[in-house]
Design a protein around this motif. Sequence first.
Motif, PDB file in Angstrom:
ATOM      1  N   ALA A   4      15.159 -10.126   4.703  1.00  0.00           N
ATOM      2  CA  ALA A   4      13.920  -9.645   4.103  1.00  0.00           C
ATOM      3  C   ALA A   4      14.139  -8.231   3.570  1.00  0.00           C
ATOM      4  CB  ALA A   4      12.779  -9.645   5.113  1.00  0.00           C
ATOM      5  N   THR A   5      13.607  -7.958   2.378  1.00  0.00           N
ATOM      6  CA  THR A   5      13.762  -6.658   1.729  1.00  0.00           C
ATOM      7  C   THR A   5      12.392  -6.112   1.346  1.00  0.00           C
ATOM      8  OG1 THR A   5      15.884  -7.368   0.810  1.00  0.00           O
ATOM      9  CG2 THR A   5      14.896  -5.388  -0.128  1.00  0.00           C
ATOM     10  N   GLN A   6      12.208  -4.811   1.528  1.00  0.00           N
ATOM     11  CA  GLN A   6      10.953  -4.160   1.160  1.00  0.00           C
ATOM     12  C   GLN A   6      11.239  -2.823   0.500  1.00  0.00           C
ATOM     13  OE1 GLN A   6       7.228  -4.191   3.702  1.00  0.00           O
ATOM     14  NE2 GLN A   6       7.751  -2.033   3.925  1.00  0.00           N
ATOM     15  N   LEU A   7      10.591  -2.573  -0.635  1.00  0.00           N
ATOM     16  CA  LEU A   7      10.758  -1.331  -1.387  1.00  0.00           C
ATOM     17  C   LEU A   7       9.392  -0.688  -1.584  1.00  0.00           C
ATOM     18  CD1 LEU A   7      12.549   0.594  -3.090  1.00  0.00           C
ATOM     19  CD2 LEU A   7      12.081  -0.896  -5.050  1.00  0.00           C
ATOM     20  N   THR A   8       9.296   0.605  -1.296  1.00  0.00           N
ATOM     21  CA  THR A   8       8.024   1.325  -1.382  1.00  0.00           C
ATOM     22  C   THR A   8       8.220   2.637  -2.129  1.00  0.00           C
ATOM     23  OG1 THR A   8       7.344   0.403   0.750  1.00  0.00           O
ATOM     24  CG2 THR A   8       6.107   2.281  -0.065  1.00  0.00           C
ATOM     25  N   ALA A   9       7.253   2.975  -2.988  1.00  0.00           N
ATOM     26  CA  ALA A   9       7.252   4.259  -3.679  1.00  0.00           C
ATOM     27  C   ALA A   9       5.821   4.792  -3.691  1.00  0.00           C
ATOM     28  CB  ALA A   9       7.776   4.111  -5.108  1.00  0.00           C
ATOM     29  N   GLU A  10       5.672   6.080  -3.408  1.00  0.00           N
ATOM     30  CA  GLU A  10       4.342   6.689  -3.420  1.00  0.00           C
ATOM     31  C   GLU A  10       4.430   8.112  -3.928  1.00  0.00           C
ATOM     32  OE1 GLU A  10       2.696   7.528   0.587  1.00  0.00           O
ATOM     33  OE2 GLU A  10       4.448   6.425   1.291  1.00  0.00           O
ATOM     34  N   LYS A  11       3.313   8.573  -4.538  1.00  0.00           N
ATOM     35  CA  LYS A  11       3.309   9.895  -5.156  1.00  0.00           C
ATOM     36  C   LYS A  11       1.866  10.361  -5.329  1.00  0.00           C
ATOM     37  CE  LYS A  11       5.159  13.406  -7.510  1.00  0.00           C
ATOM     38  NZ  LYS A  11       3.964  14.271  -7.498  1.00  0.00           N
ATOM     39  N   ARG A  12       1.682  11.654  -5.248  1.00  0.00           N
ATOM     40  CA  ARG A  12       0.392  12.281  -5.567  1.00  0.00           C
ATOM     41  C   ARG A  12       0.491  12.899  -6.956  1.00  0.00           C
ATOM     42  NH1 ARG A  12      -2.741  16.158  -1.481  1.00  0.00           N
ATOM     43  NH2 ARG A  12      -3.257  14.080  -0.721  1.00  0.00           N
ATOM     44  N   PHE A  13      -0.518  12.606  -7.786  1.00  0.00           N
ATOM     45  CA  PHE A  13      -0.573  13.130  -9.146  1.00  0.00           C
ATOM     46  C   PHE A  13      -1.785  14.053  -9.274  1.00  0.00           C
ATOM     47  CE2 PHE A  13       1.420   8.966  -9.253  1.00  0.00           C
ATOM     48  CZ  PHE A  13       2.569   9.191 -10.009  1.00  0.00           C
ATOM     49  N   TRP A  14      -1.530  15.290  -9.727  1.00  0.00           N
ATOM     50  CA  TRP A  14      -2.595  16.276  -9.886  1.00  0.00           C
ATOM     51  C   TRP A  14      -3.067  16.320 -11.329  1.00  0.00           C
ATOM     52  CZ3 TRP A  14      -5.075  18.871  -6.122  1.00  0.00           C
ATOM     53  CH2 TRP A  14      -4.493  18.868  -4.850  1.00  0.00           C
ATOM     54  N   PHE A  15      -4.387  16.456 -11.517  1.00  0.00           N
ATOM     55  CA  PHE A  15      -4.983  16.539 -12.834  1.00  0.00           C
ATOM     56  C   PHE A  15      -5.812  17.815 -12.962  1.00  0.00           C
ATOM     57  CE2 PHE A  15      -4.604  12.016 -11.697  1.00  0.00           C
ATOM     58  CZ  PHE A  15      -3.698  11.613 -12.680  1.00  0.00           C
ATOM     59  N   ARG A  52      13.960  -0.887   2.787  1.00  0.00           N
ATOM     60  CA  ARG A  52      14.310  -1.432   4.088  1.00  0.00           C
ATOM     61  C   ARG A  52      14.799  -2.860   3.918  1.00  0.00           C
ATOM     62  NH1 ARG A  52      13.922  -0.670   9.410  1.00  0.00           N
ATOM     63  NH2 ARG A  52      13.702  -2.481  10.749  1.00  0.00           N
ATOM     64  N   HIS A  53      15.890  -3.181   4.626  1.00  0.00           N
ATOM     65  CA  HIS A  53      16.400  -4.553   4.631  1.00  0.00           C
ATOM     66  C   HIS A  53      16.576  -4.997   6.078  1.00  0.00           C
ATOM     67  CE1 HIS A  53      18.247  -8.131   2.922  1.00  0.00           C
ATOM     68  NE2 HIS A  53      19.133  -8.074   3.899  1.00  0.00           N
ATOM     69  N   THR A  54      16.170  -6.217   6.331  1.00  0.00           N
ATOM     70  CA  THR A  54      16.210  -6.778   7.681  1.00  0.00           C
ATOM     71  C   THR A  54      17.009  -8.074   7.662  1.00  0.00           C
ATOM     72  OG1 THR A  54      14.035  -5.844   8.190  1.00  0.00           O
ATOM     73  CG2 THR A  54      14.834  -7.623   9.607  1.00  0.00           C
ATOM     74  N   ILE A  55      17.898  -8.211   8.630  1.00  0.00           N
ATOM     75  CA  ILE A  55      18.656  -9.442   8.845  1.00  0.00           C
ATOM     76  C   ILE A  55      18.325  -9.939  10.247  1.00  0.00           C
ATOM     77  CG2 ILE A  55      20.946 -10.491   8.977  1.00  0.00           C
ATOM     78  CD1 ILE A  55      21.968  -8.239   7.196  1.00  0.00           C
ATOM     79  N   GLY A 104      17.841  -4.021  11.421  1.00  0.00           N
ATOM     80  CA  GLY A 104      17.169  -3.425  10.277  1.00  0.00           C
ATOM     81  C   GLY A 104      17.789  -2.101   9.885  1.00  0.00           C
ATOM     82  N   ALA A 105      17.806  -1.824   8.586  1.00  0.00           N
ATOM     83  CA  ALA A 105      18.311  -0.560   8.056  1.00  0.00           C
ATOM     84  C   ALA A 105      17.312  -0.044   7.024  1.00  0.00           C
ATOM     85  CB  ALA A 105      19.684  -0.741   7.420  1.00  0.00           C
ATOM     86  N   GLU A 106      16.996   1.236   7.110  1.00  0.00           N
ATOM     87  CA  GLU A 106      16.002   1.820   6.213  1.00  0.00           C
ATOM     88  C   GLU A 106      16.465   3.178   5.713  1.00  0.00           C
ATOM     89  OE1 GLU A 106      11.321   3.339   6.297  1.00  0.00           O
ATOM     90  OE2 GLU A 106      12.058   1.931   7.815  1.00  0.00           O
ATOM     91  N   LEU A 107      16.245   3.430   4.417  1.00  0.00           N
ATOM     92  CA  LEU A 107      16.496   4.722   3.797  1.00  0.00           C
ATOM     93  C   LEU A 107      15.183   5.243   3.224  1.00  0.00           C
ATOM     94  CD1 LEU A 107      19.852   4.186   1.855  1.00  0.00           C
ATOM     95  CD2 LEU A 107      19.520   5.513   3.947  1.00  0.00           C
ATOM     96  N   ARG A 108      14.901   6.513   3.485  1.00  0.00           N
ATOM     97  CA  ARG A 108      13.679   7.142   2.973  1.00  0.00           C
ATOM     98  C   ARG A 108      14.062   8.458   2.323  1.00  0.00           C
ATOM     99  NH1 ARG A 108       9.854  10.998   4.484  1.00  0.00           N
ATOM    100  NH2 ARG A 108       7.656  10.461   4.060  1.00  0.00           N
ATOM    101  N   TYR A 109      13.642   8.638   1.078  1.00  0.00           N
ATOM    102  CA  TYR A 109      13.988   9.845   0.325  1.00  0.00           C
ATOM    103  C   TYR A 109      12.725  10.479  -0.215  1.00  0.00           C
ATOM    104  CZ  TYR A 109      16.306  12.905  -3.059  1.00  0.00           C
ATOM    105  OH  TYR A 109      16.739  13.998  -3.766  1.00  0.00           O
ATOM    106  N   SER A 110      12.556  11.785   0.053  1.00  0.00           N
ATOM    107  CA  SER A 110      11.369  12.498  -0.399  1.00  0.00           C
ATOM    108  C   SER A 110      11.777  13.871  -0.919  1.00  0.00           C
ATOM    109  CB  SER A 110      10.359  12.645   0.741  1.00  0.00           C
ATOM    110  OG  SER A 110       9.181  13.277   0.295  1.00  0.00           O
TER     111      SER A 110
END
Length: 582
Positions: free
Chosen positions: A384-395, A364-367, A330-336
């Motif tokens: 298998a491939t998985q893509l995730t995005a998350e964010k906090r939005f202020w109002f 993340r991609h898994t072989i 498995g290989a994973e990249l995380r950017y914040s």
Amino acid sequence: KKYAINIPPHINLNFVSDYSVAHEYKQLPDGLWVPDRTYTYCKFYLTDRKRTLLARQTKIYTDFDFDTPIAKEVYSPFYGLTDSVKPADSTSIREDFKYWDEHRPEPLSFYESSVMDLVDEFKNTPKFNALLMAVDALTSEFVATVPSTRWGESKWDFGPIYNTISWNMLEGVRLRIGGTTTANLHPQFFLSTYAAYGFGDKRPKGDLTLMYSFNKKRYHQYEPLRDYLALSLNYDVQEPGQQFSVLERDNLLMSIPTSKIVMKNFQYVARGRLLYYKELPIQLTTKLNFDYEYNEAAGAMTYDRITGYDTLGVISGTQRIKAYHNYEFGAELRYSPGADFPINRVGVETPFTLEQDAPVISIRHTIGYLDDRSTGGQGFFYNATQLTAEKRFWFSSFGHLDARIQTGMVWNKVPFTKLYSPTTSTSIFLGKNAFNLMQPMEFIMDEYVALYATYFFKGWILNRIPGINRLKLRGVISFSGIYGGLTDKNNPYLAGNEGLYKFPDSSTFDTNGEYISGYTSSPIGKLPYMEFTAGFENILKFIRIDYVRRITYNDYVLPNGNRRKIGAWGRNGVKITVRFAL
């Protein structure tokens, strides 16, 4: 020339009774106005607003220079960060104070200069050190194995303490003991281990992990910036369909179910893992892992390989196998971008990490290769491939929204154990980024997109209701939904898919053979699965209680033709959360 701001006296704010900021400016000889001083005052309390502590900070700005160019490296995200952290001691701290005494624009007052003497007095008080150790143990989940007067000198820490005793349907009562070395033993080599025993299945389990950090650590192995290589050997129980990203499966808090758990599927997994993990100062994290595992079905879980179909396309023959081998890379990249590195014992995995406002994007991609050829299978190569995005939005004063979207796909033909099953939470605690009224492995899919959103009103409505506003409650609502599917190549109920495994089936019948309940894992239908919650937080300042409602799939047909009807207790629930917030 000057401004001062402060919070309203009756604001719905925890632990802070008063907060103010004052900013003064001055004019230089050439006429330019620049900052002169900034004063920040904060009064905070723990239980009684009349017994407060005062924190004060003063910033003084001097020696302005607008002519000398600033070195380009100052603007680099790597500026000021080193590959190693030198342990601090009392000598180095005193040297820092001598330096600032010589360079500070204004000398400290008598009371300001006596703060360090007061700190030293506290440190020499065993009861105070014992209190610090207790707080550290509750937040970091580890207990130092040294007296309180030598706090910070421990070479071995016991923990995690919340995992010492737990319960699940397979093991019954489970006991676990373990711990980890610290940088006091070696600043780069770390060893962590645990041993566990379930009185229900009467099987010992354990883990042994050896880590080498490429940069020196001050106390624990997960201090930023992380750059390590780890080898681990593990044998333990795994619950498919419950991916515990924050609290581990055998955490005491996860042992309290809210409803009857009907999908009693477990696996015994013996795993060897080689992991490389690296954090870069630009908030980019890379993770590479190679795993070998021996996977054995347990509980109600069975691996029934399909050997044939009849003329109507119904499964006509199966072969039960005990276990299979699996190899995975498995290989994973995380950017914040813009995030701060959390400074705590277990890094970003700790449940007590302060939430960040920065966006997080990960892929993340898994072989892998599932090898069941020793039992007559054909073996399966998969991606298998998985893509995730998350964010906090202020109002502004209307609260904020935490949103997360996740999508993934399994590209090849593979048995159900390597397909995707949504993350669920069957405990009394509300699972974040999980489905709280879905049974583990209730739905299985090979392509999906999921949305998780939680809106925190921050007292926007409740603060305006007379009488209710005195309770300092805050409203919160959330929504979780997933839409996906199962392609024909991975559907064991379609003819021509010999070699796949039947989905888990815990269907029950009465004494007359009449079907009374069906908990067969199923492909998801044309509608998305959805849940919503509504509740109150800030109860006693740290408790949140939610009403949970299951919106869809309360009455649907299973692959075996039977109908599953969700009762009232399956469609509705109440869950709690421990959440500290100002």
